[in-house]
Design an enzyme around this catalytic site. Structure first.
Site, PDB file in Angstrom:
ATOM      1  N   TYR A   1      83.780  82.224  20.116  1.00  8.68           N
ATOM      2  CA  TYR A   1      84.353  81.319  21.118  1.00  8.68           C
ATOM      3  C   TYR A   1      83.673  81.571  22.456  1.00  8.68           C
ATOM      4  O   TYR A   1      82.477  81.828  22.498  1.00  8.68           O
ATOM      5  CB  TYR A   1      85.882  81.464  21.174  1.00  8.68           C
ATOM      6  CG  TYR A   1      86.495  80.212  21.764  1.00  8.68           C
ATOM      7  CD1 TYR A   1      86.307  78.982  21.124  1.00  8.68           C
ATOM      8  CD2 TYR A   1      87.184  80.233  22.960  1.00  8.68           C
ATOM      9  CE1 TYR A   1      86.816  77.817  21.672  1.00  8.68           C
ATOM     10  CE2 TYR A   1      87.702  79.062  23.503  1.00  8.68           C
ATOM     11  CZ  TYR A   1      87.505  77.858  22.854  1.00  8.68           C
ATOM     12  OH  TYR A   1      87.992  76.712  23.399  1.00  8.68           O
TER      13      TYR A   1
ATOM     14  N   ARG B   1      84.664  66.526  27.811  1.00  6.69           N
ATOM     15  CA  ARG B   1      84.702  67.546  28.874  1.00  6.69           C
ATOM     16  C   ARG B   1      84.759  68.929  28.231  1.00  6.69           C
ATOM     17  O   ARG B   1      85.771  69.592  28.230  1.00  6.69           O
ATOM     18  CB  ARG B   1      85.922  67.329  29.782  1.00  6.69           C
ATOM     19  CG  ARG B   1      85.864  68.144  31.076  1.00  6.69           C
ATOM     20  CD  ARG B   1      87.236  68.381  31.644  1.00  6.69           C
ATOM     21  NE  ARG B   1      88.102  69.124  30.759  1.00  6.69           N
ATOM     22  CZ  ARG B   1      88.087  70.455  30.624  1.00  6.69           C
ATOM     23  NH1 ARG B   1      87.209  71.164  31.305  1.00  6.69           N
ATOM     24  NH2 ARG B   1      88.923  71.064  29.793  1.00  6.69           N
TER      25      ARG B   1
ATOM     26  N   ASN C   1      84.913  78.715  32.903  1.00  3.14           N
ATOM     27  CA  ASN C   1      83.997  79.230  31.905  1.00  3.14           C
ATOM     28  C   ASN C   1      83.149  78.083  31.374  1.00  3.14           C
ATOM     29  O   ASN C   1      83.488  76.923  31.594  1.00  3.14           O
ATOM     30  CB  ASN C   1      84.744  79.980  30.779  1.00  3.14           C
ATOM     31  CG  ASN C   1      85.784  79.135  30.084  1.00  3.14           C
ATOM     32  OD1 ASN C   1      85.523  78.009  29.700  1.00  3.14           O
ATOM     33  ND2 ASN C   1      86.985  79.678  29.922  1.00  3.14           N
TER      34      ASN C   1
ATOM     35  N   GLU D   1      92.214  68.899  22.866  1.00  3.79           N
ATOM     36  CA  GLU D   1      91.297  69.893  23.409  1.00  3.79           C
ATOM     37  C   GLU D   1      90.115  69.241  24.117  1.00  3.79           C
ATOM     38  O   GLU D   1      89.436  68.370  23.553  1.00  3.79           O
ATOM     39  CB  GLU D   1      90.779  70.777  22.263  1.00  3.79           C
ATOM     40  CG  GLU D   1      90.081  72.028  22.699  1.00  3.79           C
ATOM     41  CD  GLU D   1      91.034  73.036  23.321  1.00  3.79           C
ATOM     42  OE1 GLU D   1      90.635  73.693  24.296  1.00  3.79           O
ATOM     43  OE2 GLU D   1      92.164  73.183  22.829  1.00  3.79           O
ATOM     44  N   ASP D   2      89.886  69.629  25.368  1.00  8.74           N
ATOM     45  CA  ASP D   2      88.697  69.240  26.135  1.00  8.74           C
ATOM     46  C   ASP D   2      88.521  67.727  26.259  1.00  8.74           C
ATOM     47  O   ASP D   2      87.416  67.197  26.081  1.00  8.74           O
ATOM     48  CB  ASP D   2      87.447  69.885  25.534  1.00  8.74           C
ATOM     49  CG  ASP D   2      87.359  71.360  25.914  1.00  8.74           C
ATOM     50  OD1 ASP D   2      88.225  71.829  26.666  1.00  8.74           O
ATOM     51  OD2 ASP D   2      86.433  72.042  25.448  1.00  8.74           O
TER      52      ASP D   2
ATOM     53  N   LYS E   1      88.471  77.072  18.037  1.00  8.68           N
ATOM     54  CA  LYS E   1      89.902  77.280  18.291  1.00  8.68           C
ATOM     55  C   LYS E   1      90.640  77.604  17.000  1.00  8.68           C
ATOM     56  O   LYS E   1      91.489  78.509  16.957  1.00  8.68           O
ATOM     57  CB  LYS E   1      90.511  76.021  18.916  1.00  8.68           C
ATOM     58  CG  LYS E   1      90.116  75.788  20.360  1.00  8.68           C
ATOM     59  CD  LYS E   1      90.929  76.635  21.317  1.00  8.68           C
ATOM     60  CE  LYS E   1      90.637  76.283  22.750  1.00  8.68           C
ATOM     61  NZ  LYS E   1      91.403  77.060  23.725  1.00  8.68           N
TER      62      LYS E   1
ATOM     63  N   ASN F   1      92.420  84.711  28.702  1.00 11.26           N
ATOM     64  CA  ASN F   1      91.893  83.966  27.560  1.00 11.26           C
ATOM     65  C   ASN F   1      93.026  83.256  26.829  1.00 11.26           C
ATOM     66  O   ASN F   1      94.028  83.882  26.458  1.00 11.26           O
ATOM     67  CB  ASN F   1      91.186  84.954  26.611  1.00 11.26           C
ATOM     68  CG  ASN F   1      90.385  84.264  25.532  1.00 11.26           C
ATOM     69  OD1 ASN F   1      90.695  83.163  25.111  1.00 11.26           O
ATOM     70  ND2 ASN F   1      89.341  84.937  25.082  1.00 11.26           N
TER      71      ASN F   1
ATOM     72  N   ASP G   1      95.879  72.225  25.104  1.00 14.36           N
ATOM     73  CA  ASP G   1      95.651  73.637  25.406  1.00 14.36           C
ATOM     74  C   ASP G   1      94.998  73.830  26.764  1.00 14.36           C
ATOM     75  O   ASP G   1      95.264  74.813  27.446  1.00 14.36           O
ATOM     76  CB  ASP G   1      94.792  74.278  24.315  1.00 14.36           C
ATOM     77  CG  ASP G   1      94.735  75.787  24.439  1.00 14.36           C
ATOM     78  OD1 ASP G   1      95.806  76.399  24.570  1.00 14.36           O
ATOM     79  OD2 ASP G   1      93.623  76.352  24.421  1.00 14.36           O
ATOM     80  N   ASP G   2      94.144  72.902  27.189  1.00 15.55           N
ATOM     81  CA  ASP G   2      93.499  73.019  28.496  1.00 15.55           C
ATOM     82  C   ASP G   2      94.536  72.961  29.616  1.00 15.55           C
ATOM     83  O   ASP G   2      94.374  73.617  30.646  1.00 15.55           O
ATOM     84  CB  ASP G   2      92.484  71.891  28.699  1.00 15.55           C
ATOM     85  CG  ASP G   2      91.451  71.852  27.595  1.00 15.55           C
ATOM     86  OD1 ASP G   2      90.781  72.868  27.388  1.00 15.55           O
ATOM     87  OD2 ASP G   2      91.337  70.816  26.917  1.00 15.55           O
TER      88      ASP G   2
END
Length: 550
Positions: free
Chosen positions: A96, A149, A407, A238-239, A167, A451, A261-262
């Protein structure tokens, strides 16, 4: 425990979920027609892990190590997860962040075998058929992205598939979720990344991203098909891009079991880390003044959960929000800014409320006016926390809490060694990417990585053992409290990642109890939850196989 298997020969060896490689026993080799297809020696799982370590150590570059481990996952999942869990500190950054960023950027170049499912815009009228091509009727967790993204790297198109794959690897390695219950999904709606469209090896749809008028109906088609195929599945967004992430979450969070999750996972792990930092200072969270640099969906999601935690300490909502200042590329969020999004508006200040002019003020000047005790970076702009700005913060705060969370590592707002140097070793630092300990004033300072892997595997496990039908705010607050209260024997704000199974179990229990309190899960006794945990928590071990005929 035994398994009854109908596959044999190369079909069995080529099934990554069932393959044991050289660990197939003599009787299994006879029963499943494997004699001659494998070396003569029969090995244990531990001996195989030793060989994997020898092979991994031959690679010097982290990108090559990532590809090697992904190939192992596609070959033998039990061995992959046994190795990961046995070498978690070493391998987490490889499977990851930060190495997954490289893997997403070069997805089409390093692609080996299909994993998960790709739902393309061109297949919008046949999504039911696509999902039926997934052989399992028992998918319990889906991680989905549209690749727009990815981390701080932007639009990577179909390369975003590396994030759901990564993930879900952590769900299994850190949260004890059986990989057979997991499905990574990429929604291929095109890309606006010209370099990808011009690449001869790009594997995604070669057209610009579809318009919003096409995008949202397509997402609805996907959601409907998922609900039909796997009712009650936990869906993790996600993203997704800023303009889509919050609207999608708000649209679906009260309709199905889902979270982003973001926004929410990042918020929970940041809150838990911040609560641990406040405990280190022997101060209440509600006594802190926070300055966020970065006011996107992640930053506002963190701030929103912090407001809830401050309210739990006795503040009302308005009082809690007055402890938070947010800066985006245009400066401090102000109420007269017509470009504010609906999720930014609650954190905007009026000129009268501020008591000073924020016009044309950079970070250093804002720190001088606001005097924050907490500085959180979610901007994706490397080096944004300058020496002058940090020294200005240290001038009014003896132990500043500073979290450069962007990150991968190349996007971090500052590096821990600089932050500690500029504050005479007094700063309390956590980062979004992994950093090695820093030598400071004659001692090694451990830098905790804030994290999401500390949080979302436990969230998923809690949903599974509780039977939750929704993921609520209180479940995230409970996960943050569980993380912050976990005994931390080593230096740093967070417990050693090697204890992640115990951490995930603790979070899962807290999440399950919060789900029952919120009436989104059936009532159960603690003993029933404990039994569910033991029956659900998966460990990578081989079982005996017996052959059956279909």
């Amino acid at each position: 425990m035994s398994k009854y298997i109908h596959l044999s020969g190369l079909s069995l060896i080529n099934n990554a979920l069932l393959n044991k490689g050289t660990a197939f026993s003599a009787s299994e080799r006879c029963a499943f027609n494997l004699n001659g297809l494998l070396p003569e020696r029969i090995e244990t799982l531990e001996e195989q892990v030793h060989r994997v370590k020898l092979q991994l150590d031959r690679f010097t570059a982290d990108d090559a190590r990532h590809v090697f481990l992904r190939n192992l996952q596609d070959t033998n999942e039990t061995l992959f997860y046994k190795f990961i869990t046995s070498h978690l500190e070493e391998t987490l950054p490889l499977i990851y962040t930060p190495t997954v960023g490289y893997a997403c950027q070069h997805y089409s170049e390093i692609w080996r075998k299909p994993r998960g499912i790709c739902v393309a815009w061109e297949d919008r009228d046949d999504i039911d058929t696509l999902l039926r091509n997934v052989p399992s009727d028992n998918i319990r967790i889906i991680v989905v992205t549209d690749g727009e993204r990815i981390l701080g790297l932007g639009d990577l198109g179909i390369g975003g598939m590396g994030i759901p794959v990564g993930k879900l690897s952590l769900y299994s390695a850190c949260g004890g979720i059986d990989p057979q219950l997991c499905l990574p999904v990429i929604l291929d709606v095109g890309t606006d990344n010209e370099s990808l469209l011009d690449s001869s090896v790009y594997m995604g749809a070669r057209h610009p991203r579809i318009s919003d008028s096409e995008y949202y109906p397509f997402l609805e088609q996907f959601i409907v098909a998922v609900e039909k195929r796997w009712p009650g599945v936990l869906l993790q967004f996600e993203d997704f891009a800023l303009r889509h992430a919050t609207p999608l979450l708000r649209k679906y969070q009260n309709r199905l079991c889902c979270f982003n999750d973001d926004i929410q996972g990042t918020a929970a792990v940041t809150l838990g880390t911040l609560q641990a930092a406040c405990r280190h200072k022997k101060q209440a969270l509600s006594s802190q003044t926070l300055l966020f640099v970065g006011a996107g969906s992640a930053g506002c999601g963190i701030a929103d959960l912090i407001v809830s935690a401050m309210m739990a300490e006795g503040l009302n909502e308005q009082e809690a929000r007055r402890h938070i200042y947010m800066v985006d590329k245009n400066g401090l969020l102000l109420k007269d800014n017509q470009a504010l999004t609906d999720f930014q508006s609650p954190f905007a200040w009026s000129a009268e409320e501020l008591g000073f002019s924020a016009e044309n003020k950079g970070l250093e000047a804002l720190i001088a006016e606001i005097k924050p005790s907490v500085l959180i970076g979610v901007s994706g702009v490397p080096g944004l926390f300058t020496e002058r700005a940090i020294r200005q913060m240290y001038a009014h705060c003896e132990k500043p809490i500073i979290f450069p969370l962007s990150n991968p590592t190349s996007r971090a707002e500052a590096v821990p060694a600089d932050l500690l140097s500029w504050t005479e070793g007094k700063a309390i630092v956590a980062t979004g990417s992994p950093f090695t300990p820093v030598e400071c004033n004659g001692e090694q300072k451990v830098i905790s990585q804030c994290n999401n892997a500390y949080i979302f595997p436990g969230i998923g496990l809690g949903v599974l053992i509780s039977g939750a039908t929704r993921v609520t705010r209180n479940m995230f607050l409970a996960s943050a409290r569980a993380l912050a209260s976990f005994e931390c024997k080593a230096q740093g704000l967070l417990p050693d990642i090697r204890h992640i199974h115990d951490i995930s179990r603790s979070i899962a229990f807290s999440v399950a109890l919060a789900a029952m309190m919120d009436n989104v899960a059936p009532s159960q006794t603690l003993s029933a939850l404990t039994e569910k945990m033991e029956n659900t928590f998966w460990s990578p071990e081989y079982t005996d196989y017996h052959r059956i005929s279909l």
